[in-house]
Scaffold this active site. Structure first.
Site, PDB file in Angstrom:
ATOM      1  N   ARG A  18      -7.918  12.257  18.496  1.00 24.30           N
ATOM      2  CA  ARG A  18      -7.477  12.149  19.903  1.00 24.30           C
ATOM      3  C   ARG A  18      -7.066  13.509  20.445  1.00 24.30           C
ATOM      4  O   ARG A  18      -7.445  13.901  21.549  1.00 24.30           O
ATOM      5  CB  ARG A  18      -6.300  11.169  20.030  1.00 24.30           C
ATOM      6  CG  ARG A  18      -6.706   9.732  19.936  1.00 24.30           C
ATOM      7  CD  ARG A  18      -5.533   8.846  19.687  1.00 24.30           C
ATOM      8  NE  ARG A  18      -5.006   9.061  18.348  1.00 24.30           N
ATOM      9  CZ  ARG A  18      -4.233   8.204  17.700  1.00 24.30           C
ATOM     10  NH1 ARG A  18      -3.871   7.084  18.272  1.00 24.30           N
ATOM     11  NH2 ARG A  18      -3.816   8.451  16.488  1.00 24.30           N
TER      12      ARG A  18
ATOM     13  N   ARG B 150      -9.118  16.815   4.629  1.00 25.31           N
ATOM     14  CA  ARG B 150      -9.886  17.058   3.401  1.00 25.31           C
ATOM     15  C   ARG B 150     -11.249  17.651   3.741  1.00 25.31           C
ATOM     16  O   ARG B 150     -11.829  17.308   4.768  1.00 25.31           O
ATOM     17  CB  ARG B 150     -10.091  15.749   2.625  1.00 25.31           C
ATOM     18  CG  ARG B 150      -8.822  15.235   1.968  1.00 25.31           C
ATOM     19  CD  ARG B 150      -9.053  13.879   1.333  1.00 25.31           C
ATOM     20  NE  ARG B 150      -8.327  12.831   2.027  1.00 25.31           N
ATOM     21  CZ  ARG B 150      -8.538  11.526   1.850  1.00 25.31           C
ATOM     22  NH1 ARG B 150      -9.456  11.112   0.998  1.00 25.31           N
ATOM     23  NH2 ARG B 150      -7.831  10.638   2.509  1.00 25.31           N
TER      24      ARG B 150
ATOM     25  N   HIS C   2     -16.735   4.215   7.555  1.00 26.87           N
ATOM     26  CA  HIS C   2     -15.277   4.065   7.629  1.00 26.87           C
ATOM     27  C   HIS C   2     -14.731   5.422   8.063  1.00 26.87           C
ATOM     28  O   HIS C   2     -14.652   6.361   7.278  1.00 26.87           O
ATOM     29  CB  HIS C   2     -14.715   3.662   6.250  1.00 26.87           C
ATOM     30  CG  HIS C   2     -13.224   3.563   6.212  1.00 26.87           C
ATOM     31  ND1 HIS C   2     -12.560   2.368   6.027  1.00 26.87           N
ATOM     32  CD2 HIS C   2     -12.267   4.508   6.326  1.00 26.87           C
ATOM     33  CE1 HIS C   2     -11.256   2.589   6.045  1.00 26.87           C
ATOM     34  NE2 HIS C   2     -11.049   3.888   6.217  1.00 26.87           N
TER      35      HIS C   2
ATOM     36  N   ASN D 288       0.870  -1.171   0.000  1.00 26.21           N
ATOM     37  CA  ASN D 288       0.000   0.000   0.000  1.00 26.21           C
ATOM     38  C   ASN D 288       0.908   1.223   0.000  1.00 26.21           C
ATOM     39  O   ASN D 288       1.494   1.569   1.026  1.00 26.21           O
ATOM     40  CB  ASN D 288      -0.875  -0.043   1.264  1.00 26.21           C
ATOM     41  CG  ASN D 288      -1.860   1.110   1.313  1.00 26.21           C
ATOM     42  OD1 ASN D 288      -1.868   1.987   0.444  1.00 26.21           O
ATOM     43  ND2 ASN D 288      -2.688   1.116   2.335  1.00 26.21           N
TER      44      ASN D 288
ATOM     45  N   ILE E 110     -10.978   5.912  13.876  1.00 25.27           N
ATOM     46  CA  ILE E 110     -11.883   6.586  14.816  1.00 25.27           C
ATOM     47  C   ILE E 110     -13.026   5.638  15.198  1.00 25.27           C
ATOM     48  O   ILE E 110     -13.355   5.480  16.379  1.00 25.27           O
ATOM     49  CB  ILE E 110     -12.458   7.877  14.180  1.00 25.27           C
ATOM     50  CG1 ILE E 110     -11.323   8.827  13.770  1.00 25.27           C
ATOM     51  CG2 ILE E 110     -13.425   8.561  15.132  1.00 25.27           C
ATOM     52  CD1 ILE E 110     -11.734   9.915  12.785  1.00 25.27           C
TER      53      ILE E 110
ATOM     54  N   GLY F 136     -11.619   7.025   9.414  1.00 31.00           N
ATOM     55  CA  GLY F 136     -10.187   7.073   9.718  1.00 31.00           C
ATOM     56  C   GLY F 136      -9.705   8.456   9.363  1.00 31.00           C
ATOM     57  O   GLY F 136     -10.473   9.416   9.460  1.00 31.00           O
ATOM     58  N   SER F 137      -8.431   8.594   8.936  1.00 30.03           N
ATOM     59  CA  SER F 137      -8.035   9.939   8.514  1.00 30.03           C
ATOM     60  C   SER F 137      -8.748  10.296   7.216  1.00 30.03           C
ATOM     61  O   SER F 137      -9.072  11.450   6.976  1.00 30.03           O
ATOM     62  CB  SER F 137      -6.522  10.067   8.415  1.00 30.03           C
ATOM     63  OG  SER F 137      -6.008   9.073   7.593  1.00 30.03           O
ATOM     64  N   GLY F 138      -9.014   9.298   6.379  1.00 34.03           N
ATOM     65  CA  GLY F 138     -10.000   9.461   5.316  1.00 34.03           C
ATOM     66  C   GLY F 138     -11.316   8.944   5.877  1.00 34.03           C
ATOM     67  O   GLY F 138     -11.313   7.998   6.664  1.00 34.03           O
TER      68      GLY F 138
HETATM   69  P1  ADP Z   1      -5.827   5.897   7.706  1.00 34.41           P
HETATM   70  O1  ADP Z   1      -5.594   4.421   7.494  1.00 34.41           O
HETATM   71  O2  ADP Z   1      -6.879   6.503   6.838  1.00 34.41           O
HETATM   72  O3  ADP Z   1      -4.596   6.731   7.807  1.00 34.41           O
HETATM   73  P2  ADP Z   1      -6.835   5.110  10.287  1.00 34.41           P
HETATM   74  O4  ADP Z   1      -8.002   4.255   9.938  1.00 34.41           O
HETATM   75  O5  ADP Z   1      -5.623   4.446  10.838  1.00 34.41           O
HETATM   76  O6  ADP Z   1      -6.481   6.092   9.107  1.00 34.41           O
HETATM   77  O7  ADP Z   1      -7.330   6.216  11.316  1.00 34.41           O
HETATM   78  C1  ADP Z   1      -6.460   7.209  11.754  1.00 34.41           C
HETATM   79  C2  ADP Z   1      -7.239   8.195  12.607  1.00 34.41           C
HETATM   80  O8  ADP Z   1      -7.932   7.492  13.637  1.00 34.41           O
HETATM   81  C3  ADP Z   1      -6.340   9.175  13.328  1.00 34.41           C
HETATM   82  O9  ADP Z   1      -6.233  10.361  12.577  1.00 34.41           O
HETATM   83  C4  ADP Z   1      -7.068   9.451  14.616  1.00 34.41           C
HETATM   84  O10 ADP Z   1      -7.785  10.640  14.471  1.00 34.41           O
HETATM   85  C5  ADP Z   1      -8.067   8.335  14.758  1.00 34.41           C
HETATM   86  N1  ADP Z   1      -7.875   7.542  15.987  1.00 34.41           N
HETATM   87  C6  ADP Z   1      -7.070   6.473  16.178  1.00 34.41           C
HETATM   88  N2  ADP Z   1      -7.175   6.020  17.452  1.00 34.41           N
HETATM   89  C7  ADP Z   1      -8.074   6.819  18.068  1.00 34.41           C
HETATM   90  C8  ADP Z   1      -8.631   6.894  19.384  1.00 34.41           C
HETATM   91  N3  ADP Z   1      -8.277   6.032  20.343  1.00 34.41           N
HETATM   92  N4  ADP Z   1      -9.527   7.856  19.638  1.00 34.41           N
HETATM   93  C9  ADP Z   1      -9.898   8.738  18.687  1.00 34.41           C
HETATM   94  N5  ADP Z   1      -9.422   8.733  17.432  1.00 34.41           N
HETATM   95  C10 ADP Z   1      -8.518   7.791  17.126  1.00 34.41           C
END
Ligand code: ADP
Length: 390
Positions: free
Chosen positions: A282, A238, A205, A8, A326, A207-209
């Site tokens: 966080r 974004r 989903h 990836n 998240i 996450g950061s996306g």
């Molecule tokens: P990607 O794979 O898109 O980079 P992830 O799915 O790993 O992203 O998610 C990353 C995001 O998840 C981080 O930017 C953070 O905001 C959030 N995150 C991770 N752990 C926690 C937590 N314990 N509490 C709140 N947010 C979290």
């Protein structure tokens, strides 16, 4: 032992996993080359978390993704006794026609290069390691697994923008992304809750996306993402859905160049842009600043609005599933989002939510709420194995 490498590649990092294909697919190690071109560092961990490698490299040793790919390949050859049978790549864009993963050859590669203008920030990075392996090991089967494929079954109505049809014909469509994640979650849900997986399910989903996908009997019927991974929900950096008039304003009235607008919308907006504090949920949850609280409130508000839109696409909703960083890790964010789903019959069980159980709604909740960790790498490995096996 026969192994598959899953790759990836992002703008400055190359993440990878190695899976054994003996019996069921099982993970052996995962690693990452980060800081490609600036401060390269290769870190590899075994599946129990033990560190197998942690090397700093000079930028001249790892100036780009092809060099990172070669270094990872060298490490595997020298330090791992598995026999590499295929490499599966995450490729963000498969264009209008790729409804499933494909075995790569020169012709397929040239086809995938045509989609660079549709995903200029991701596609070139995804393709760079493929090109490097094609040059070095043309005999090694490589499979491209697309974030768009899972959504290619959308109806024409869902797939269109209301602009003249000629643009649709040339590829301006609502593709949808995060498809590998949704496909995995759909398959996992059919194991965890088969009675629900056949119904109307909304997967978030986050996450950061961030995006959401409406599943009817396990198939995607709508998603918040569109032509690019900029649409829909606000994300870490974004903007998410925005009136196209804002873009015209930035170009015409503010005199911004297209690349400046692109940077603003992809890298300086979302939670980061709104809060002025940062992009990590966080940090925002802990911040005493009112702008941080406001950014999260906006994020939750938009999730609620989009949930309503997708509930309409499904004609009602039986279950809501949280996944990604998240969604999997933050009981507090799940709680805030669940409040927005109460009109759909959601009742969150606070204890189950705090524990992070799979099912986090109360027994009498009309809408079931689940937490299902995603695994895009495993999905890529499954596609890779299926594709080389045919
Ligand atoms: P990607 O794979 O898109 O980079 P992830 O799915 O790993 O992203 O998610 C990353 C995001 O998840 C981080 O930017 C953070 O905001 C959030 N995150 C991770 N752990 C926690 C937590 N314990 N509490 C709140 N947010 C979290």
């Amino acid at each position: 032992m026969d192994i598959i490498l899953v790759v990836n590649a992002g703008s400055s990092s190359l993440k990878f996993e190695v899976l054994s294909v003996e019996g069921d697919l099982s993970k052996l190690l995962k690693g990452q080359m980060e800081g490609v071109g600036t401060a390269p560092r290769l870190c590899i961990k075994g599946i129990g978390g033990e560190i197998l490698a942690d090397h700093q490299h000079s930028p001249s040793e790892v100036p780009d993704l092809p060099a990172a790919m070669r270094l990872v390949g060298d490490w595997l050859r020298e330090r791992h006794d598995g026999r590499l049978v295929a490499v599966g790549h995450r490729v963000v864009h498969g264009g209008p026609d790729n409804e499933r993963a494909v075995l790569i050859n020169e012709k397929v590669f040239a086809d995938l290069e045509r989609y660079v203008p549709l995903a200029p920030l991701h596609q070139p990075n995804n393709l760079a390691p493929i090109r490097a392996i094609l040059r070095q090991r043309p005999d090694l089967p490589q499979v491209a697994c697309f974030d768009t494929s899972f959504h290619r079954c959308h109806s024409a109505v869902a797939d269109h923008y209301a602009i003249p049809e000629r643009f649709y014909a040339e590829g301006v469509r609502r593709y949808g992304f995060h498809g590998l994640s949704y496909e995995y979650v759909a398959s996992r849900l059919s194991e965890l809750a088969p009675e629900i997986a056949g119904g109307r399910v909304l997967v978030a989903h986050l996450g950061s996306g961030a995006s959401m996908c409406a599943l009817l009997a396990g198939r995607s019927v709508e998603s918040t993402f569109g032509f690019t991974a900029l649409d829909g929900l606000p994300m870490s950096t974004r903007c998410g859905q925005i009136d196209p008039g804002v873009i015209l304003y930035l170009l015409d009235q503010k005199g911004m160049r297209p690349d400046e607008v692109q940077d603003l919308l992809y890298k300086a907006s979302g939670l980061k842009g709104l809060s002025g504090v940062g992009s990590d949920v966080r940090a925002l949850l802990e911040s005493p600043k009112s702008s941080a609280a406001f950014a999260l409130e906006h994020f939750v508000h938009r999730i609620g609005l989009n949930a309503g839109m997708l509930a309409a696409a499904l004609g009602g909703m039986d279950a809501f599933v949280f996944t990604a960083g998240i969604g999997e890790n933050s009981p507090e964010m799940r709680k805030r989002i669940a409040v927005k789903l109460e009109w759909l019959g959601a009742k969150l069980d606070l204890e189950r939510n705090a524990r992070g159980d799979v099912l986090i709604s109360t027994p009498d909740s009309q809408l079931r709420i689940y937490v299902v960790p995603t695994d895009e790498e495993l999905m890529i490995a499954r596609h890779t194995l299926a594709t080389i096996g045919t």
